[in-house]
Design a protein around this motif. Sequence first.
Motif, PDB file in Angstrom:
ATOM      1  N   ARG A 171       0.791  -1.043  -0.034  1.00  0.00           N
ATOM      2  CA  ARG A 171      -0.028   0.002  -0.056  1.00  0.00           C
ATOM      3  C   ARG A 171       0.974   1.196   0.123  1.00  0.00           C
ATOM      4  O   ARG A 171       2.064   1.252   0.738  1.00  0.00           O
ATOM      5  N   VAL A 172       0.587   2.023  -0.928  1.00  0.00           N
ATOM      6  CA  VAL A 172       1.272   3.504  -0.914  1.00  0.00           C
ATOM      7  C   VAL A 172       0.577   4.714  -0.675  1.00  0.00           C
ATOM      8  O   VAL A 172      -0.364   4.718  -1.574  1.00  0.00           O
ATOM      9  N   ARG A 173       0.882   5.562   0.176  1.00  0.00           N
ATOM     10  CA  ARG A 173       0.043   6.595   0.279  1.00  0.00           C
ATOM     11  C   ARG A 173       0.655   7.747  -0.664  1.00  0.00           C
ATOM     12  O   ARG A 173       1.762   8.126  -0.245  1.00  0.00           O
ATOM     13  N   VAL A 174      -0.062   8.333  -1.296  1.00  0.00           N
ATOM     14  CA  VAL A 174       0.297   9.436  -2.159  1.00  0.00           C
ATOM     15  C   VAL A 174      -0.443  10.632  -2.181  1.00  0.00           C
ATOM     16  O   VAL A 174      -1.632  10.645  -2.137  1.00  0.00           O
ATOM     17  N   ARG A 175      -0.042  11.757  -1.995  1.00  0.00           N
ATOM     18  CA  ARG A 175      -0.618  13.258  -2.015  1.00  0.00           C
ATOM     19  C   ARG A 175      -0.742  13.589  -3.235  1.00  0.00           C
ATOM     20  O   ARG A 175      -0.025  13.693  -3.940  1.00  0.00           O
ATOM     21  N   PRO A 176      -1.954  13.918  -3.932  1.00  0.00           N
ATOM     22  CA  PRO A 176      -2.107  14.030  -5.148  1.00  0.00           C
ATOM     23  C   PRO A 176      -1.331  15.327  -5.705  1.00  0.00           C
ATOM     24  O   PRO A 176      -0.995  15.368  -6.778  1.00  0.00           O
TER      25      PRO A 176
END
Length: 798
Positions: A407-412
């Motif tokens: 799972r990778v958390r990315v801020r747009p």
Amino acid sequence: MRVSYEWLTELADVGDMTPEQAADLLTMAGFTVDAIERIDLSEIVIGRVVSQAPHPTSRTRLWVHQVDLGELGQRQVIAGAPNAVAGTLVPVALPGTTVPNGKQVRDASIAGMAGQGMLCSREELLLGEDPEPAIMLLDEGEPGRPLSTVIPSEAIFEVEVTPNRPDCLGHLGLARELAAAAGRGLRHDFMPRFQGDADPLATELLAVRIDDPDLCRRYIAAVITDVTIGPSPRWMQRRLRAAGVRPISNVVDVTQYVMLEYGQPLHAFDADKIAGSQVIVRQARAGEELLCLDGVTRSLTPQMLVIADRDRPLALAGMIGGQESSVTAGTRNVVLEAATFDGVNVRATSRALRLRTEASSRFEKTLSPELALAGARRVAQLLAELAGGAVHRGWPDVYPRPQEPVRVRVRPERVDALLGMHVPLEKAEAILKRLDFSVRVDSEDGSWDVMPPVFRLDVSIPEDVVEEIGRIFGYDRVPATLPGHRTGVIRPYRRSADADVDPARLAFAAAGFSEAVTPALVSGRRQQRLGLAERALALFNPVSEEADTLRTSLVPSLLQVVDLNRNRGRGDAAVFETARTFRQREGDGGNPLAEEPWQLTAVGPAGASGAEGREGFQRLKSVVERALHDLGVTAPDYRRADGTLYHPGRTVDVVLAGRPVGRLGELHPSTLREFDLAGRLVACELDLAALLAARVPRQAAELPRYPAVDRDLNVVVHETAAAAGVLATLRESGGPLLERVTAFDEYRGIQVPEGKKSIAVALTFRSPERTLTDSEVDAVMAEVRSALEQRHAARFRS
């Protein structure tokens, strides 16, 4: 990798594109299409053989065919293969047609009989190779209609897949990329639903055990009974041949087909040949051997992983199967293997056995264990359809350490910041979903919780996710901008070590040499053949056999550059390089350590023969002396040398203060033959560290107050006499008035006796106190001549 465009259009909704358009999209997405091979069958027509008879007058075995072409009428065609008997359907190329392999067809008279076309073979149509010369026979078709009505025209892509994307070593992976780049959908699910439904359970028919889970992450064995061995369908054979795979039988062909579709290698065993009904994944035992499918018996070592039954090895894991357990015409029950093996171990086994297969080339790049299940289901589905087998449910699936989801958390906002362009959020999210990423938007802060698909092991950090968006959205959309103004702390300038050798580099560049940068990894075999393997450092797990050893000399690398230039029409290429070479330190135990000499090496033309060869040597020698002068090194001495790579008798060591600091000479013909280079080449190798250590501070000198007197002297000596010795005698006998002596020519010919040579030297005399008179210079010249006569038996030419 050979990729069928027709296959891609079946998997992805891109059928309205031309092959060129699809190739451009794949290339921009990161999968370079190097070439497109067209197989246009629209000009070939279908014919039905009405009659076949031997040619009445030909000395060779020829056959005369009367062929019905429907509305086009009947034609007489002469062929050398006898398999097109009356009633068969055949592909016919009429006069004026160019068949896919480039052959042009014309009306012709063959042994006195008219021939009105050509009956085509698979090889001529680029549809594969026949085991022997034969005309291709068709299963269906209407006479007179284009061949493309039964066999679609095709385009084959040569695609370069990067090592981090093994999921795209199959058509399905590339079809997904193509569909995503085109904004289209994929017509094929990654995970087939088929699992089999026959009883009893497969786990009751076969046991599977993994003894070394570090080398085998997953092993699935599907059991299929009551299969009928036979040829695979024409459409499957055609696709296999287009990818460069030879069809064998329906069961074997299905495993090859799914490997080309999913990128997951698979293997089929004859279930009745597995002793004890058990499969064991273990390391080989000392002394074990395996008769492989290619007919070669290979000795195994304990470092190699094998698939074994109760008694013996059945296959080399990830490499090749064994003949004793192979599927044959008499096979009725099959065990299908779908597994995930350790890439490093597969590569090491491949290197040890000098065997590289389609399977090993994929396992080396680390496949996802989830691909194994998808591939097994797809093969089982096709075998049920094409071989009539019963697929038993409940397959043995040994999976010691299941793959953990990422799972990778990315801020747009990071997307725009990293790419340097604005990508609308809805487009970015759509791109990820077309690539089978799962995207969930956090309602609190708007960040994305991204889950890559199970087959994408290369995505683990936010930058990886942004890269996926950027390459599909299009890096060509990134606007060209000037770099922004940045302020920072001004640091003192530090001169690098490389800058110290710039005067030498500039000297070679000014003399017409082009600077090259070559890889440090070279072929160990080639270094062995050239005699450069002493104390060489080899890699434990190299990428290829052409880059498995650290170089011990720069000369072979520069010869490859010269060869490349000659192949591009630049026959007079002269190149140089400053770089490190590598050798194991003498006396080191355990893990080898390297000494890394820093060298300047140059290679240039020596000319064809005679004086031209000497001119090439002299030219390179003058460049070396210029480079040493510009580095601040005193003029070197030279002494004869015989060295690896070089021609004996035409090679010297470059000497400073009695110590060799380099080599200069003509390369040996055997060295040039290794690179298929014709003609003659000269080379030099200089130890840069030794040269930099020998530099002396430059000192300004007062300009001469009195003029110099120049004299030339032609010294005739034995042809084996070294010019360096003659020059040393001149310097010693010339006394304090001799300011400089230089050899500028060497002559052999009718004006000197046989076995002799003439060395032309220029001498400069000067006194710091007065203007020299001719009588003073003549007196010194007399001393010089006397010394040369005594020490070298010299004579003099006017």
